[in-house]
Motif scaffolding. Structure first.
Motif, PDB file in Angstrom:
ATOM      1  N   UNK A 101      -2.370  -3.778   0.294  1.00 44.36           N
ATOM      2  CA  UNK A 101      -1.619  -2.844   1.128  1.00 44.36           C
ATOM      3  C   UNK A 101      -2.444  -1.653   1.600  1.00 44.36           C
ATOM      4  N   UNK A 102      -3.570  -1.389   0.942  1.00 43.48           N
ATOM      5  CA  UNK A 102      -4.343  -0.181   1.229  1.00 43.48           C
ATOM      6  C   UNK A 102      -4.885  -0.115   2.657  1.00 43.48           C
ATOM      7  N   UNK A 103      -5.477  -1.182   3.230  1.00 45.67           N
ATOM      8  CA  UNK A 103      -6.103  -1.036   4.555  1.00 45.67           C
ATOM      9  C   UNK A 103      -5.206  -0.472   5.648  1.00 45.67           C
ATOM     10  N   UNK A 104      -4.003  -1.026   5.908  1.00 40.59           N
ATOM     11  CA  UNK A 104      -3.185  -0.433   6.972  1.00 40.59           C
ATOM     12  C   UNK A 104      -2.708   0.968   6.642  1.00 40.59           C
ATOM     13  N   UNK A 105      -2.429   1.246   5.375  1.00 38.71           N
ATOM     14  CA  UNK A 105      -1.987   2.589   4.994  1.00 38.71           C
ATOM     15  C   UNK A 105      -3.098   3.603   5.204  1.00 38.71           C
ATOM     16  N   UNK A 106      -4.302   3.267   4.792  1.00 34.93           N
ATOM     17  CA  UNK A 106      -5.445   4.172   4.914  1.00 34.93           C
ATOM     18  C   UNK A 106      -5.815   4.399   6.370  1.00 34.93           C
ATOM     19  N   UNK A 107      -5.923   3.317   7.131  1.00 34.88           N
ATOM     20  CA  UNK A 107      -6.353   3.436   8.529  1.00 34.88           C
ATOM     21  C   UNK A 107      -5.348   4.240   9.353  1.00 34.88           C
ATOM     22  N   UNK A 108      -4.054   4.007   9.148  1.00 33.76           N
ATOM     23  CA  UNK A 108      -3.048   4.725   9.930  1.00 33.76           C
ATOM     24  C   UNK A 108      -2.941   6.184   9.526  1.00 33.76           C
ATOM     25  N   UNK A 109      -3.141   6.485   8.250  1.00 32.75           N
ATOM     26  CA  UNK A 109      -3.125   7.887   7.826  1.00 32.75           C
ATOM     27  C   UNK A 109      -4.276   8.652   8.471  1.00 32.75           C
ATOM     28  N   UNK A 153       3.578  -2.089   8.345  1.00 29.62           N
ATOM     29  CA  UNK A 153       2.630  -3.201   8.290  1.00 29.62           C
ATOM     30  C   UNK A 153       2.336  -3.616   6.855  1.00 29.62           C
ATOM     31  N   UNK A 154       2.084  -2.625   6.001  1.00 27.30           N
ATOM     32  CA  UNK A 154       1.765  -2.924   4.608  1.00 27.30           C
ATOM     33  C   UNK A 154       2.937  -3.581   3.894  1.00 27.30           C
ATOM     34  N   UNK A 155       4.147  -3.070   4.137  1.00 27.63           N
ATOM     35  CA  UNK A 155       5.318  -3.602   3.446  1.00 27.63           C
ATOM     36  C   UNK A 155       5.575  -5.058   3.821  1.00 27.63           C
ATOM     37  N   UNK A 156       5.473  -5.378   5.095  1.00 25.71           N
ATOM     38  CA  UNK A 156       5.711  -6.751   5.530  1.00 25.71           C
ATOM     39  C   UNK A 156       4.658  -7.686   4.953  1.00 25.71           C
ATOM     40  N   UNK A 157       3.403  -7.257   4.972  1.00 22.84           N
ATOM     41  CA  UNK A 157       2.332  -8.088   4.419  1.00 22.84           C
ATOM     42  C   UNK A 157       2.530  -8.316   2.920  1.00 22.84           C
ATOM     43  N   UNK A 158       2.918  -7.276   2.205  1.00 25.31           N
ATOM     44  CA  UNK A 158       3.102  -7.398   0.764  1.00 25.31           C
ATOM     45  C   UNK A 158       4.291  -8.298   0.441  1.00 25.31           C
TER      46      UNK A 158
END
Length: 240
Positions: A101-109, A153-158
């Protein structure tokens, strides 16, 4: 009966929903695992992304961390982590999914803070705001739409990937699929298909709900700007 008919029969059997280890129990486990993984990912990725975006440095680090975490196969983590002190169960699953989950969360932040209008920053500094106050009062509120997009994005992927938890006895809807394979394709084909349908429907439901939330937290001017950007991107893709 073919697998589709078997799946319909399986899903229409109330006992498959209410019995211990049935759909309702597995759904609760699936949501618990997914929520914990996304929350852990937010605790790690958001502070780093927001701070790097605030300082204006570390863009290459964000890309590197995102690429590294994306390059790590979730199945490999699920295989290795249970061999550590974490053991089998939900804990290694949550950690593995949090890494995912980290990549989309990090990039969007990071992107959300960097997209803040420089004039807004200058005005805030002119009013005497410190660096921390600038981040909390100006940059963070304006970055909320990007945080929501990354969270979605992260939630759906997870949610979609959490079905792999069955590999390490981590629970979730994947257990239904795994049990179907244990029965064999001829007998359990309908159960396998039913489990896959349940995972897909849950992921779609999460996508729809979080899309609505993302739209609600995005101010109208930003919605129009994003719509125009999406149209330009679509036109560019069609032109190539």
């Amino acid at each position: 009966m073919n697998p589709i008919q078997q799946a319909v029969v399986w899903l229409n059997d109330p006992l498959n929903w209410t019995n211990p280890g049935g759909v309702l129990d597995r759904l609760g486990e699936h949501l618990t695992i997914s929520a914990a993984a996304v929350a852990l990912g937010c605790l790690v990725a958001w502070p780093i992304g927001l701070w790097l975006g605030h300082t204006g440095r570390g863009g290459g680090l964000v890309v590197l961390l995102s690429n590294v975490t994306l390059a790590i196969p979730t199945v490999a983590l699920l295989t290795l982590l249970p061999l550590t002190f974490l053991g089998f169960g939900q804990r290694p699953v949550i950690i593995a999914l949090a890494v995912f989950a980290v990549p989309p969360l990090l990039a969007n932040a990071y992107t959300g803070v960097r997209q803040v209008d420089p004039e807004a920053r200058d005005a805030a500094r002119g009013m005497g705001l410190s660096g921390g106050q600038l981040l909390r009062r100006v940059e963070l509120p304006l970055a909320v739409p990007y945080l929501a997009a990354g969270f979605r994005t992260a939630a759906v992927q997870v949610v979609a990937t959490a079905a792999l938890a069955s590999f390490v006895n981590g629970g979730g809807l994947g257990q239904i699929i795994s049990a179907g394979f244990g029965l064999g394709i001829a007998v359990g084909g309908g159960q396998i298909l039913a489990g896959g349908v349940l995972v897909a429907l849950l992921a779609l439901l999460v996508e729809v709900i979080l899309a609505v939330v993302e739209r609600m937290v995005t101010p109208r001017p930003l919605r129009r700007r994003r719509t125009r950007a999406d149209r330009r991107a679509a036109a560019a893709i069609q032109g190539t």
